[in-house]
Design a protein around this motif. Structure first.
Motif, PDB file in Angstrom:
ATOM      1  N   THR A 153       0.810  -1.222   0.000  1.00 61.47           N
ATOM      2  CA  THR A 153       0.000   0.000   0.000  1.00 61.47           C
ATOM      3  C   THR A 153       0.844   1.273   0.000  1.00 61.47           C
ATOM      4  OG1 THR A 153      -0.166  -0.227   2.385  1.00 61.47           O
ATOM      5  CG2 THR A 153      -2.041  -0.966   1.090  1.00 61.47           C
ATOM      6  N   SER A 154       2.060   1.200   0.553  1.00 56.06           N
ATOM      7  CA  SER A 154       2.845   2.437   0.570  1.00 56.06           C
ATOM      8  C   SER A 154       3.346   2.763  -0.833  1.00 56.06           C
ATOM      9  CB  SER A 154       3.999   2.326   1.567  1.00 56.06           C
ATOM     10  OG  SER A 154       4.829   1.241   1.244  1.00 56.06           O
TER      11      SER A 154
ATOM     12  N   THR B 194      13.859   2.173   9.475  1.00 58.44           N
ATOM     13  CA  THR B 194      12.659   2.910   9.114  1.00 58.44           C
ATOM     14  C   THR B 194      12.711   3.263   7.640  1.00 58.44           C
ATOM     15  OG1 THR B 194      11.304   4.816   9.642  1.00 58.44           O
ATOM     16  CG2 THR B 194      13.673   5.093   9.818  1.00 58.44           C
ATOM     17  N   SER B 195      11.647   3.848   7.153  1.00 60.44           N
ATOM     18  CA  SER B 195      11.606   4.230   5.747  1.00 60.44           C
ATOM     19  C   SER B 195      11.018   5.619   5.643  1.00 60.44           C
ATOM     20  CB  SER B 195      10.738   3.245   4.970  1.00 60.44           C
ATOM     21  OG  SER B 195      10.334   3.828   3.753  1.00 60.44           O
ATOM     22  N   SER B 196      11.542   6.399   4.731  1.00 60.38           N
ATOM     23  CA  SER B 196      10.971   7.739   4.578  1.00 60.38           C
ATOM     24  C   SER B 196      10.065   7.825   3.357  1.00 60.38           C
ATOM     25  CB  SER B 196      12.089   8.777   4.491  1.00 60.38           C
ATOM     26  OG  SER B 196      12.981   8.417   3.466  1.00 60.38           O
ATOM     27  N   ASP B 197       9.910   6.741   2.602  1.00 61.41           N
ATOM     28  CA  ASP B 197       8.923   6.792   1.508  1.00 61.41           C
ATOM     29  C   ASP B 197       8.031   5.543   1.475  1.00 61.41           C
ATOM     30  OD1 ASP B 197      10.893   5.092   0.299  1.00 61.41           O
ATOM     31  OD2 ASP B 197      11.819   6.843  -0.643  1.00 61.41           O
ATOM     32  N   VAL B 198       8.467   4.498   0.778  1.00 60.94           N
ATOM     33  CA  VAL B 198       7.626   3.305   0.662  1.00 60.94           C
ATOM     34  C   VAL B 198       8.239   2.179   1.491  1.00 60.94           C
ATOM     35  CG1 VAL B 198       6.924   3.999  -1.646  1.00 60.94           C
ATOM     36  CG2 VAL B 198       8.762   2.348  -1.370  1.00 60.94           C
ATOM     37  N   GLU B 199       7.556   1.052   1.510  1.00 59.00           N
ATOM     38  CA  GLU B 199       8.060  -0.054   2.321  1.00 59.00           C
ATOM     39  C   GLU B 199       9.293  -0.692   1.683  1.00 59.00           C
ATOM     40  OE1 GLU B 199       5.115  -3.057   3.331  1.00 59.00           O
ATOM     41  OE2 GLU B 199       6.761  -4.384   3.917  1.00 59.00           O
ATOM     42  N   VAL B 204      20.367  -8.664   5.091  1.00 56.47           N
ATOM     43  CA  VAL B 204      21.728  -9.105   4.807  1.00 56.47           C
ATOM     44  C   VAL B 204      21.794 -10.572   5.204  1.00 56.47           C
ATOM     45  CG1 VAL B 204      24.166  -8.763   5.263  1.00 56.47           C
ATOM     46  CG2 VAL B 204      22.646  -6.814   5.213  1.00 56.47           C
ATOM     47  N   PRO B 205      21.670 -11.473   4.225  1.00 61.02           N
ATOM     48  CA  PRO B 205      21.495 -12.897   4.533  1.00 61.02           C
ATOM     49  C   PRO B 205      22.533 -13.437   5.511  1.00 61.02           C
ATOM     50  CG  PRO B 205      21.257 -12.531   2.187  1.00 61.02           C
ATOM     51  CD  PRO B 205      21.662 -11.216   2.790  1.00 61.02           C
ATOM     52  N   GLN B 206      23.801 -13.150   5.266  1.00 65.21           N
ATOM     53  CA  GLN B 206      24.832 -13.787   6.078  1.00 65.21           C
ATOM     54  C   GLN B 206      24.821 -13.323   7.518  1.00 65.21           C
ATOM     55  OE1 GLN B 206      28.172 -13.309   3.200  1.00 65.21           O
ATOM     56  NE2 GLN B 206      28.930 -15.087   4.331  1.00 65.21           N
ATOM     57  N   LEU B 207      24.303 -12.110   7.753  1.00 67.09           N
ATOM     58  CA  LEU B 207      24.250 -11.620   9.125  1.00 67.09           C
ATOM     59  C   LEU B 207      22.936 -12.020   9.788  1.00 67.09           C
ATOM     60  CD1 LEU B 207      25.866  -8.138   8.583  1.00 67.09           C
ATOM     61  CD2 LEU B 207      26.942 -10.230   9.382  1.00 67.09           C
ATOM     62  N   GLY B 208      22.107 -12.744   9.057  1.00 70.26           N
ATOM     63  CA  GLY B 208      20.909 -13.328   9.645  1.00 70.26           C
ATOM     64  C   GLY B 208      19.819 -12.338   9.950  1.00 70.26           C
ATOM     65  N   SER B 209      19.846 -11.217   9.277  1.00 71.99           N
ATOM     66  CA  SER B 209      18.934 -10.167   9.660  1.00 71.99           C
ATOM     67  C   SER B 209      18.010  -9.784   8.518  1.00 71.99           C
ATOM     68  CB  SER B 209      19.761  -8.969  10.079  1.00 71.99           C
ATOM     69  OG  SER B 209      18.943  -8.056  10.699  1.00 71.99           O
ATOM     70  N   SER B 210      16.714  -9.740   8.791  1.00 75.93           N
ATOM     71  CA  SER B 210      15.746  -9.290   7.803  1.00 75.93           C
ATOM     72  C   SER B 210      14.736  -8.427   8.550  1.00 75.93           C
ATOM     73  CB  SER B 210      15.071 -10.487   7.146  1.00 75.93           C
ATOM     74  OG  SER B 210      14.125 -10.061   6.208  1.00 75.93           O
ATOM     75  N   ILE B 211      14.797  -7.139   8.353  1.00 73.20           N
ATOM     76  CA  ILE B 211      13.982  -6.220   9.147  1.00 73.20           C
ATOM     77  C   ILE B 211      13.140  -5.363   8.217  1.00 73.20           C
ATOM     78  CG2 ILE B 211      14.027  -4.440  10.929  1.00 73.20           C
ATOM     79  CD1 ILE B 211      16.976  -5.437  11.455  1.00 73.20           C
ATOM     80  N   GLN B 212      11.861  -5.276   8.509  1.00 72.82           N
ATOM     81  CA  GLN B 212      10.958  -4.495   7.658  1.00 72.82           C
ATOM     82  C   GLN B 212      11.160  -3.006   7.897  1.00 72.82           C
ATOM     83  OE1 GLN B 212       6.972  -5.814   8.398  1.00 72.82           O
ATOM     84  NE2 GLN B 212       7.384  -7.905   7.738  1.00 72.82           N
ATOM     85  N   ALA B 213      11.252  -2.260   6.806  1.00 75.11           N
ATOM     86  CA  ALA B 213      11.336  -0.799   6.883  1.00 75.11           C
ATOM     87  C   ALA B 213       9.988  -0.252   6.444  1.00 75.11           C
ATOM     88  CB  ALA B 213      12.445  -0.286   5.983  1.00 75.11           C
ATOM     89  N   ILE B 214       9.177   0.141   7.424  1.00 79.63           N
ATOM     90  CA  ILE B 214       7.818   0.569   7.134  1.00 79.63           C
ATOM     91  C   ILE B 214       7.699   2.057   7.433  1.00 79.63           C
ATOM     92  CG2 ILE B 214       5.394   0.239   7.769  1.00 79.63           C
ATOM     93  CD1 ILE B 214       6.082  -2.592   8.520  1.00 79.63           C
ATOM     94  N   PRO B 215       7.175   2.840   6.495  1.00 83.27           N
ATOM     95  CA  PRO B 215       7.055   4.267   6.755  1.00 83.27           C
ATOM     96  C   PRO B 215       6.229   4.529   8.008  1.00 83.27           C
ATOM     97  CG  PRO B 215       5.875   3.624   4.748  1.00 83.27           C
ATOM     98  CD  PRO B 215       6.725   2.478   5.156  1.00 83.27           C
ATOM     99  N   GLY B 216       6.727   5.414   8.851  1.00 80.62           N
ATOM    100  CA  GLY B 216       6.004   5.754  10.072  1.00 80.62           C
ATOM    101  C   GLY B 216       6.339   4.877  11.263  1.00 80.62           C
ATOM    102  N   TYR B 217       7.128   3.846  11.042  1.00 80.00           N
ATOM    103  CA  TYR B 217       7.478   2.932  12.137  1.00 80.00           C
ATOM    104  C   TYR B 217       8.990   2.826  12.249  1.00 80.00           C
ATOM    105  CZ  TYR B 217       2.750   1.223  12.738  1.00 80.00           C
ATOM    106  OH  TYR B 217       1.431   1.133  13.018  1.00 80.00           O
ATOM    107  N   SER B 235      17.077  -5.619  -0.753  1.00 84.58           N
ATOM    108  CA  SER B 235      15.735  -5.432  -0.217  1.00 84.58           C
ATOM    109  C   SER B 235      14.841  -6.503  -0.821  1.00 84.58           C
ATOM    110  CB  SER B 235      15.207  -4.047  -0.570  1.00 84.58           C
ATOM    111  OG  SER B 235      13.822  -3.987  -0.307  1.00 84.58           O
ATOM    112  N   THR B 236      13.867  -6.968  -0.039  1.00 82.74           N
ATOM    113  CA  THR B 236      13.016  -8.049  -0.550  1.00 82.74           C
ATOM    114  C   THR B 236      11.625  -7.563  -0.931  1.00 82.74           C
ATOM    115  OG1 THR B 236      12.287  -8.592   1.659  1.00 82.74           O
ATOM    116  CG2 THR B 236      14.197  -9.773   0.834  1.00 82.74           C
ATOM    117  N   VAL B 237      11.399  -6.264  -0.877  1.00 82.49           N
ATOM    118  CA  VAL B 237      10.084  -5.742  -1.217  1.00 82.49           C
ATOM    119  C   VAL B 237      10.216  -4.841  -2.443  1.00 82.49           C
ATOM    120  CG1 VAL B 237       8.126  -4.395  -0.402  1.00 82.49           C
ATOM    121  CG2 VAL B 237       9.430  -5.772   1.202  1.00 82.49           C
ATOM    122  N   ILE B 238       9.421  -5.095  -3.459  1.00 81.83           N
ATOM    123  CA  ILE B 238       9.472  -4.232  -4.645  1.00 81.83           C
ATOM    124  C   ILE B 238       9.117  -2.821  -4.220  1.00 81.83           C
ATOM    125  CG2 ILE B 238       8.421  -3.664  -6.852  1.00 81.83           C
ATOM    126  CD1 ILE B 238       8.174  -6.387  -7.577  1.00 81.83           C
TER     127      ILE B 238
END
Lengths: 576, 288
Positions: A153-154, B194-199, B204-217, B235-238
């Motif tokens: 949605t964003s 965080t994200s300043s525009d879209v999601e 980084v696969p080898q560091l075991g980290s996958s964190i969502q960057a959601i605008p406003g959060y 990034s895994t989100v178009i």
């Protein structure tokens, strides 16, 4: 209108079969106007079979792009468009309509009803899905939505996605969602009120029961998709509401939740219906009753409930507290319990009977394989840290593909083959269908394993190009070749369908010695299916009749005892 | 007609086949595991390793289940049928019990790794430095996933996704960088994503980290690279038409190198700020 009464053994209720008043193959306008659940069902199946060709072609274009590092065959923009359209077609136009169409066709026949409860509602649903497909593909002439099948949605805010692409995608999805909802209302009510005398819920055939469970699943999720999409369109038109847009006071998490609720469940609902069909095919192929039939039905019900409730896995790696992560993990892992009940019951059925090789049986066995693989990946995706890691990778995409393609194709094509003689009155070419089944299985398996491996190597799920140094080329080519093999299998199967329905040999009413009432009706069934249905006192009424005839005619030689319907002349020639 | 000897032979053969397949799977897994072909990329951080282990457990269970299913289907299909002799023995109970046990075991393991991933390394070991996390405070952002701050040496970085790059702001220092996240080896890095525009999704696969960057959060996470080197991800989100450029790169340096990098970056940024101010003044002077 002429009616014909046939002589029956006295223990079977008198059967009056009305001659079909319409031609077996309705004209286009007849198809649009028809309120016959069988015509509506075949319309949905037709939409699905056309869509699978389109979706497969688009997917192959995508693999062609990825077969060479830094390829320039497709621009990234074009690639994301095709990828999104291909995925959307697989889920919304191939998998869901195929199985919903089969359910619409078979449910009334299985429960001894003459029609569905609201056939016009289902007819609206089928054509709504067709128009939805039109809206989705109309994007190609304007601007296109490139944000993937799991709507974001964003990104869909007008500021980031200008043009009509997202609006067309959303309206297409709304139409398809509305069509599925309308169809689901029809299926649920038909199941509730139109069952034959004596068909209590434990006497209902397992596929009919699954169709009802699926319908409730759709009613729980598809309206949310429609509402979420409508709000998104409102926000795109007048950006003052503050629904999903953080800038105007909305909440991006709301969009993730609403679309996640549907996106997570839909592939499982497809798999659910396929599992229901497989629970019908396997006992008939093995010539025995379904083992643990009661437990299987319960498992199918809980499969639906837990697959809807496992939607929280979309939050992994995102803004949820530790406690909620644990709740979502438990709900996700709970799906393993009904799934293993299903698999073990299918295997026990096979063990108790003796499996008679047939193309639909082969598809059903392959379904068990893909289903098990899908559940293993589901378990991995349900564990928060691992799930967050995998979901966005090519392995997460493989898990999605396993449900909307591998499970839907093996279960759905298996079911289509199983009911093909009923739908067309003709037998398909069994050998060619088995070859197609082998090609689809092997090709899909190669593609899926390559995709899983790519995901573990750190390739994200939607990637339009990659650098040579990452070393994924061999596996991308493998995935493409696997898909190509499966595509040839699908084409072969479609040709088989077309040829057999034109010039196959007559199937008779009951070519597989089925267990359920649809095999009691002529093939193809007349408009009103049955005038009279036999007494039902188990979930395998035809098996009961057959064994009764067998015991009563024990002294007589001959093939009368083979099938309850073979004793009377069929409306069409019957060649066994 | 069923020849019992024949059946036994077939059973033995399929058991042997099954056992050897399992053995091969077990033997093959650890060897290729690090290659990222049959198990997640890892070997560089504690979270990455725990994800790798979790995956291997699920994968081995899945492969076992798959082999068991295939073997029993094959044997059931080949056998001519028990014709009712087995009919009374069917039951869904073993499947329920077995799957409940497996699901519970996975849930416990999953819960343990999850609490590990949500609590940045609490051991005060590692190279003693005066590095400390300055928490991100931004009233405009809702706090999503939280991580307990570590007791040992650590730094805090705000990770901001924007079309189509990542901006890393080192909290408590006047340093930021684009594209590359430079971190000290062996030091916990607390991320405020965080994200300043879209999601987006910071992965980084080898560091075991996958964190969502959601605008406003703002979603917290942590990484720790135990080896110096460059870690790539995506990034895994178009996120739009140039999504393919939305790649991630983490460069792990020794603490000394990291300190000098921070120093250089500070001067560089200061210089460019001064230059910019001078240019601005000049431009304003010309305009007058």
């Amino acid at each position: 209108m002429s009616t014909t009464a046939y002589e029956q053994p006295e223990h079977v209720a008198e059967v009056v079969v009305r001659e079909p008043i319409e031609k077996a193959r309705p004209t286009w306008i007849g198809r649009v106007r028809s309120a016959d659940h069988k015509v509506i069902g075949t319309t949905l199946i037709g939409i699905s079979l056309i869509s699978v060709v389109v979706a497969g072609f688009l997917e192959l274009l995508g693999w062609a792009q990825l077969s060479v590092p830094d390829n320039t065959l497709l621009t990234p923009e074009r690639y994301y468009t095709l990828h999104t359209l291909s995925d959307t077609s697989y889920l919304y136009l191939f998998a869901l309509p195929l199985l919903a169409g089969l359910a619409t066709y078979v449910l009334p026949l299985q429960i001894g009803a003459r029609s569905t409860a609201f056939p016009r509602l289902s007819a609206f649903g089928a054509w709504s899905i067709a128009f939805g497909a039109g809206a989705l593909f109309f994007q190609l002439f304007l601007t296109q939505w490139q944000g993937g099948v799991n709507f974001n949605t964003s990104l869909a805010q007008l500021y980031y996605s200008t043009g009509a692409g997202a609006d067309l995608w959303l309206s297409g999805v709304i139409m398809i969602g509305a069509g599925l909802t309308a169809n689901a209302i029809d299926l649920a009510v038909t199941y509730k009120v139109m069952r034959a005398d004596g068909m209590s819920s434990e006497n209902t055939p397992v596929f009919a029961y699954t169709a009802a469970v699926y319908a409730y699943g759709i009613l729980l999720t598809a309206p949310v998709l429609i509402a979420a999409s409508l709000m998104m369109m409102l926000e795109r038109q007048w950006d003052v509401f503050g629904i999903y847009n953080t800038v105007t006071g909305g909440d991006a998490l709301l969009g993730k939740t609403l679309f996640g609720w549907w996106n997570n469940s839909a592939p499982y609902l497809v798999t659910l219906l396929a599992a229901g069909a497989v629970s019908e095919i396997i006992p008939v192929a093995a010539g025995t009753k379904l083992a643990n039939a009661g437990a299987v039905k319960k498992a199918l019900k809980f499969f639906m409930i837990f697959s809807v409730l496992s939607f929280g896995t979309v939050y992994f790696g995102g803004p949820v507290a530790l406690g909620w992560n644990c709740v979502f993990m438990t709900l996700g892992l709970a799906l393993l319990v009904p799934a293993s009940v299903l698999v073990s019951s299918w295997i026990q059925t096979l063990r108790q009977g003796s499996f008679k090789s047939s193309a639909q049986g082969h598809f059903a066995l392959r379904f068990i394989l893909f289903f098990t693989l899908a559940m293993a990946l589901h378990a991995a995706l349900s564990i928060p840290t691992l799930g967050a890691w995998l979901r966005g990778s090519e392995a997460g995409y493989a898990a999605w593909h396993l449900l909307v393609w591998a499970a839907a194709a093996t279960g759905g094509f298996g079911a289509l083959l199983y009911w093909f003689p009923k739908i067309t009155g003709k037998l398909f070419n069994d050998f060619k269908a088995k070859v197609a089944c082998g090609m689809i299985t092997i090709g899909t398996l190669i593609a899926l394993l390559s995709m899983i491996s790519l995901g573990l190597d750190g390739f994200p799920r939607e990637i339009s190009e990659y650098s040579d140094s990452l070393g994924g080329q061999a596996r991308f080519i493998e995935a493409g070749l696997g898909t190509l093999l499966a595509a040839f299998g699908v084409i072969g199967l479609l040709i088989n369908f077309i040829q057999s329905s034109a010039s196959g040999s007559g199937a008779g009413n009951d070519p597989w010695h089925g267990h359920t009432l649809e095999w009691y009706a002529p093939s193809p069934p007349p408009v009103n299916n049955f005038d009279v249905t036999p007494a039902v006192d188990s979930d395998t009424p035809l098996l009961d009749i057959r064994s009764r005839i067998k015991s009563e005619t024990a002294g007589l030689a001959g093939s009368v005892a083979q099938s309850p319907t073979s004793g009377r002349p069929s409306l069409r020639e019957s060649k066994h | 007609m069923q020849n019992p000897a024949h059946t036994t032979l077939r059973r033995t053969r399929s058991t042997a086949l099954f056992t050897s397949a399992v053995a091969t799977a077990f033997a093959a897994v650890p060897q290729v595991a690090s290659a990222g072909v049959v198990a997640p990329d890892s070997g560089a951080s504690p979270t990455g390793d725990s994800i790798n282990v979790l995956y291997l457990i699920v994968a081995v269970l899945g492969v076992l289940a798959l082999l068991a299913v295939v073997a029993s289907i094959v044997s059931a299909v080949r056998s001519p049928g028990a014709e009712g002799s087995d009919a009374g023995s069917s039951s869904a109970k073993p499947a329920v019990i077995g799957s409940v046990v497996v699901a519970l075991a996975l849930a416990v393991l999953g819960g343990l790794t999850l609490s590990g991933a949500s609590t940045a390394d609490q051991s005060a070991s590692g190279t003693p430095t005066n590095l400390k996390v300055t928490p991100l405070q931004d009233p405009n952002l809702k706090v999503g996933h939280q991580v307990d701050l570590p007791k040992g040496p650590a730094i805090g970085v705000q990770v901001n996704g924007q079309q189509y790059l990542w901006r890393y702001t080192y909290l408590g220092k006047s340093v930021y960088s684009y594209h590359d996240l430079v971190i000290p080896v062996g030091v916990t890095v607390v991320l405020y994503v965080t994200s300043s525009d879209v999601e987006h999704n910071w992965w980084v696969p080898q560091l075991g980290s996958s964190i969502q960057a959601i605008p406003g959060y703002v979603n917290m996470g942590w990484i720790r690279a135990d080896k110096a080197g460059t870690y790539n991800g995506a990034s895994t989100v178009i996120s739009g038409t140039n999504y393919q450029n939305m790649t991630t790169r983490v460069v792990a340096k020794s603490i000394a190198d990291f300190d000098s990098w921070i120093e250089n970056k500070t001067t560089e940024l200061k210089d460019s700020a001064t230059d910019l101010a001078a240019q601005k003044a000049a431009a304003e002077g010309e305009a007058k």
